[in-house]
Structures are given as structure tokens and as C-alpha cells.
Design an enzyme around this catalytic site. Structure first.
Site, mmCIF file in Angstrom:
data_model
loop_
_atom_site.group_PDB
_atom_site.id
_atom_site.type_symbol
_atom_site.label_atom_id
_atom_site.label_comp_id
_atom_site.label_asym_id
_atom_site.label_seq_id
_atom_site.Cartn_x
_atom_site.Cartn_y
_atom_site.Cartn_z
ATOM 1 N N HIS A 25 -41.851 -39.007 -7.970
ATOM 2 C CA HIS A 25 -41.050 -40.235 -8.050
ATOM 3 C C HIS A 25 -41.853 -41.313 -8.758
ATOM 4 O O HIS A 25 -43.019 -41.107 -9.084
ATOM 5 C CB HIS A 25 -40.646 -40.728 -6.649
ATOM 6 C CG HIS A 25 -41.811 -41.142 -5.782
ATOM 7 N ND1 HIS A 25 -42.443 -40.259 -4.927
ATOM 8 C CD2 HIS A 25 -42.469 -42.313 -5.652
ATOM 9 C CE1 HIS A 25 -43.415 -40.885 -4.297
ATOM 10 N NE2 HIS A 25 -43.475 -42.130 -4.716
ATOM 11 N N HIS A 62 -37.535 -40.659 -1.362
ATOM 12 C CA HIS A 62 -37.332 -41.481 -2.551
ATOM 13 C C HIS A 62 -37.480 -40.631 -3.810
ATOM 14 O O HIS A 62 -38.298 -39.723 -3.881
ATOM 15 C CB HIS A 62 -38.273 -42.686 -2.620
ATOM 16 C CG HIS A 62 -39.726 -42.421 -2.337
ATOM 17 N ND1 HIS A 62 -40.217 -41.222 -1.922
ATOM 18 C CD2 HIS A 62 -40.800 -43.238 -2.417
ATOM 19 C CE1 HIS A 62 -41.522 -41.310 -1.760
ATOM 20 N NE2 HIS A 62 -41.910 -42.511 -2.052
ATOM 21 N N HIS A 94 -46.363 -47.365 -10.050
ATOM 22 C CA HIS A 94 -47.038 -46.063 -10.031
ATOM 23 C C HIS A 94 -46.083 -44.917 -10.295
ATOM 24 O O HIS A 94 -44.877 -45.031 -10.106
ATOM 25 C CB HIS A 94 -47.784 -45.828 -8.708
ATOM 26 C CG HIS A 94 -46.887 -45.593 -7.510
ATOM 27 N ND1 HIS A 94 -46.561 -46.580 -6.622
ATOM 28 C CD2 HIS A 94 -46.283 -44.474 -7.041
ATOM 29 C CE1 HIS A 94 -45.800 -46.078 -5.663
ATOM 30 N NE2 HIS A 94 -45.593 -44.799 -5.889
ATOM 31 N N HIS A 148 -48.013 -44.742 4.505
ATOM 32 C CA HIS A 148 -46.986 -45.767 4.335
ATOM 33 C C HIS A 148 -46.115 -45.809 5.599
ATOM 34 O O HIS A 148 -45.732 -44.752 6.127
ATOM 35 C CB HIS A 148 -46.051 -45.425 3.173
ATOM 36 C CG HIS A 148 -46.685 -45.481 1.823
ATOM 37 N ND1 HIS A 148 -47.401 -46.555 1.357
ATOM 38 C CD2 HIS A 148 -46.679 -44.582 0.812
ATOM 39 C CE1 HIS A 148 -47.810 -46.322 0.124
ATOM 40 N NE2 HIS A 148 -47.402 -45.128 -0.234
ATOM 41 N N TYR A 165 -53.323 -44.537 -3.489
ATOM 42 C CA TYR A 165 -53.058 -45.169 -4.781
ATOM 43 C C TYR A 165 -54.357 -45.177 -5.575
ATOM 44 O O TYR A 165 -55.407 -45.544 -5.049
ATOM 45 C CB TYR A 165 -52.593 -46.612 -4.603
ATOM 46 C CG TYR A 165 -51.167 -46.788 -4.136
ATOM 47 C CD1 TYR A 165 -50.154 -45.927 -4.537
ATOM 48 C CD2 TYR A 165 -50.831 -47.847 -3.307
ATOM 49 C CE1 TYR A 165 -48.849 -46.117 -4.123
ATOM 50 C CE2 TYR A 165 -49.524 -48.056 -2.889
ATOM 51 C CZ TYR A 165 -48.540 -47.185 -3.298
ATOM 52 O OH TYR A 165 -47.248 -47.387 -2.881
ATOM 53 N N GLU A 173 -50.114 -42.051 -7.699
ATOM 54 C CA GLU A 173 -50.199 -41.807 -6.264
ATOM 55 C C GLU A 173 -50.243 -40.307 -6.033
ATOM 56 O O GLU A 173 -49.560 -39.545 -6.733
ATOM 57 C CB GLU A 173 -48.966 -42.385 -5.546
ATOM 58 C CG GLU A 173 -48.950 -42.100 -4.041
ATOM 59 C CD GLU A 173 -47.665 -42.554 -3.341
ATOM 60 O OE1 GLU A 173 -46.563 -42.297 -3.888
ATOM 61 O OE2 GLU A 173 -47.765 -43.158 -2.264
#
Lengths: 114, 308
Positions: free
Chosen positions: B153, B200, B215, B247, B256, B266
Site C-alpha cells: 500500500h 488498507h 511512504h 501502529h 518507517y 515501510e
């Protein structure tokens, strides 16, 4: 192994930076502060400084943040320069972007404004 | 769940300041598979486990950032249908001819309200993951580099993320998974959207400058591999931004870090499955720190400011 003294004129902070580290990483390695730290790879532009005295070697840095004219005049990203003499430098617009985004959207206070 | 429209993120074209340095880094540290170069000099990569020809394209440029992000759709009929929907939504589209990207069919390109170039395409050569399609062995993780399973993503930064969300939801049938609200309780600071059943497929943060990349993310299978990735990064003097940590948003574990041109990447693991009937999750402005970094429970200096 050579090391050089870096003076940040804005704060008066100084530190020793070994020849194999960038000026930015030399600051971080000793827990010093004064130059904003971003990507450390010449891309994001937050660690921009103006070198007022001394010599350094440099690597390619993003033209979005440093023009050829600026680079020639000693305005560089501190993550992309390594000292070959003692250096004095001034921080340019530290974290300028840090406040810009708060203006969006109009009329709404930001997460970080208080 | 039947996936019949936009399937998944398929490629990201990233600008690099020194192509040869970057090719070596994406090969040896990221552990991606080099997949050749085109007549423009762009360098192509895939992860070992991806079956399509490439997922990362590197282009030499004088500034860092992302040129475009592409999604694969089911077939050419879907591509044509989605282009009609985009035009009906008032979006100007452009057809990029087949073969412009190596082993890739025709692409439909358009700009999001935040300025980012997004592409849809239906065809890219299936080169396989080396295990074959009959009685495959397990691809044991060995050899150099982090070797993620897939490009997963991206997170983009730009001004009008509300119009972005409307486009993704109404035209491309994405669903909202999580969001962070500003202090007014109404305005979104950030949204996480999926076209599939992932936590996501694309995310966006409100930001004053258009067309910025926060990212591009690569998936790993386990938390142990996230720690292994951190060891490989440190051993290779890779610039780490934050982590390893977790997260709160998506609940994935994460690091990151930056490529040699300062583009944030990431490596992550986990996150939950999201189906279109599930209620989206909301984070309030005062807990955004825990949403981004669950253990530290505060933002770092760079999360909202350092983008390319």
C-alpha cells in the site's frame, strides 16, 4: 581517523564530527540538537543549512530543496555533506513545513496547534 | 467476498537521485528481484513472491518522490468500465500505451484531487514466483536482504483528501477502514481505504502541499521478520525513521525508514481483515499519537513534516 568541530551558529552548540559521517549524523550520533532531522538521505530538505566557514565534500541532493545556485553558495542539506575542516553553519528555515500544513483546512485548528 | 473491480496495488514509480546506488540498495538491502530496465533507463523490481513482472520502478531524477501509483483491475472490460465512471465523475483520464512499462498492458492514468497520479491497468505479464503452479514448494526465506512478500500500500499527503475519498469510494468502490478526526470532530486529518479485505490499500493525510508521498509499504509475514528487517537496516546503515513498533491504526507492526534518496518506505506485518459491511474505526485528534505509534503514544517530529 580525523574529526572536526562543527559549530551551529543559531544555538552556539558545537560537536565533533568524524570524517566518515555527515554533519547531520555526526550531530545525532552524540545526542546533540540544533539541525532538524528528516530523511538523512538528501530528499526531504528539512536539514538545510548555510555553511559560513570551512570546507566539506557533498553528495547529490534534491533540487526541490536546494537549487544549483544555492548549492554553489554553501546552502546545502547537512545530511549530504561531510567535513574536511572545522565548519560553522546556520540553520535555514528549521521545520518550516511543520507549521504550514496547519493552515489546511481553513478555519480548522490543527492537531498540534496547542 | 467477490473481488471484481480494483484488485490491489500493482506498482509504484519512485524517483531516485542516484540510480545505480538505488538499484544496489533495493537489490541487496530490500532484497527485491531486479527485473530489467527499459529504454528510458528505468529499473524494475518485484518481490520474490509476487507473480506479476514488477511492482517497483525506479527513475533517475533530480528530486525524490513518487511519479505514480498503479492498481491492477480484474480485466480490460473492468478497465473500460472504470474509465467511463471516472469520466462521468468529472475526472480527466489519459491512456498510456501498452509496453510503456515493461510487460504491462494499456494503463488509464488520472490525477487525484490531491494532485497524485494514479493508474489502473488490467494486464501485466505473470512471470510467477519461481515455485510453479503445480505442486509448489514453500519459498524458504533465504538469501540477501529483507525480502518482503509484496508491495502492499502507500500513504499519500495532499490538501483535499475529502474529494480523494469520494472518488475512491464512489468511482472505484473502495471502503473506509479507519480515520483520524481533527479537533472539530468533523474534518478528517487522515483516512485509510481498502479495495479488498485488507486494513488498507491506500491511505491519505491532509497536508498543505499537493502530490506528496509519505511512504510505500512492503508486507512481511511475521513480527520476527520485522525485527530481522531492522537488523538488516542497521547493519547496512539504512536511515530508520521510527520503529520497530506497532501502529494503533490497523494494528500492524511497522518500521518507517528511508531509501537512499530519502523516500520513506515501510516494512510491516499484521493488521486485520476488513470487509465492506464492517463499521469504520475513528481516532480522535487527542489520541492520534497512539494511533500512529501505539507504544510511544506520541507523534515524532517527522511524521507530519517529512515527505517527498
Amino acid at each position: 581517523m580525523a574529526a572536526y568541530t562543527i559549530v551551529i551558529e543559531d544555538t552556539g552548540e558545537s560537536y565533533r564530527c568524524v570524517e566518515y559521517r555527515s554533519v547531520l549524523e555526526g550531530m545525532e550520533a552524540l545526542g546533540k540538537k540544533g539541525i532538524p532531522v528528516g530523511c538523512r538521505q538528501g530528499g526531504c530538505g528539512v536539514c538545510k543549512v548555510r555553511v559560513t566557514a570551512g570546507s566539506y565534500t557533498k553528495r547529490v541532493m534534491s533540487r526541490e530543496h536546494v537549487s544549483a545556485e544555492e548549492e554553489a553558495a554553501g546552502c546545502v542539506l547537512s545530511c549530504r555533506i561531510k567535513p574536511i575542516t572545522d565548519l560553522r553553519l546556520a540553520v535555514i528555515g528549521p521545520m518550516r513545513k511543520n507549521v504550514c500544513w496547519m493552515a489546511e483546512p481553513a478555519g480548522v485548528s490543527s492537531v498540534l496547534s496547542t | 467476498m467477490a473481488m471484481t473491480g480494483v484488485l490491489r496495488p500493482g506498482h509504484a514509480q519512485i524517483r531516485v537521485l542516484d540510480l545505480e546506488e538505488s538499484v544496489a540498495w533495493y537489490t541487496n538491502v530490500m532484497g527485491l528481484v531486479p527485473m530489467g530496465r527499459d529504454v528510458q533507463g528505468r529499473a524494475y523490481f518485484k518481490t520474490r513472491q509476487e507473480r506479476d513482472h514488477h511492482s517497483i520502478i525506479l527513475r533517475q531524477a533530480d528530486r525524490a518522490g513518487m511519479d505514480f501509483f498503479g492498481f491492477k483491475v480484474l480485466d480490460n472490460a473492468t478497465l473500460n468500465h472504470l474509465e467511463k465512471k471516472l469520466v462521468a465523475h468529472g475526472v480527466r483520464t489519459e491512456r498510456i500505451p501498452a509496453g510503456d512499462l515493461l510487460e504491462t498492458g494499456e494503463r488509464v492514468r488520472f490525477n487525484l484531487p490531491t494532485g497524485h497520479a494514479i493508474e489502473l491497468y488490467a494486464e501485466k505479464k505473470d512471470v510467477g514466483n519461481g515455485m510453479g503452479y503445480v505442486n509448489p514448494d514453500v519459498d524458504v526465506l533465504e538469501g540477501k536482504g529483507i525480502a518482503p512478500t509484496r508491495m502492499d500500500h502507500c500513504l499519500i499527503y495532499g490538501p483535499d483528501i475529502d474529494a480523494n475519498r469520494e472518488l475512491f469510494e464512489k468511482v472505484l468502490d473502495f471502503t473506509l477502514v479507519e480515520r483520524v478526526k481533527l479537533e472539530d470532530g468533523t474534518t478528517d486529518l487522515a483516512t485509510w481505504l481498502t479495495c479488498s479485505a485488507k486494513a488498507h490499500d491506500i491511505a491519505m493525510v491532509r497536508h498543505n502541499e499537493p502530490d506528496k508521498m509519505h511512504h510505500v509499504s512492503f508486507r512481511l509475514d511475521t513480527w520476527e521478520q520485522v525485527l530481522r528487517a531492522a537488523d538488516i537496516m542497521s547493519k547496512n546503515r539504512t536511515s530508520i525513521d521510527f520503529g520497530p513498533t506497532r501502529h494503533g491504526i490497523t494494528q500492524g507492526t511497522t518500521i518507517y525508514f528511508f531509501d537512499p534518496s530519502g523516500n520513506r518506505l515501510e516494512t510491516f506485518c499484521g493488521g486485520y481483515d476488513h470487509y465492506p459491511d464492517m463499521h469504520p474505526i475513528t481516532w480522535t485528534w487527542d489520541e492520534v499519537g497512539a494511533g500512529i505509534y501505539y507504544h510511544a503514544r506520541k507523534l515524532n517530529d517527522t511524521f507530519l513534516t517529512v515527505v517527498t
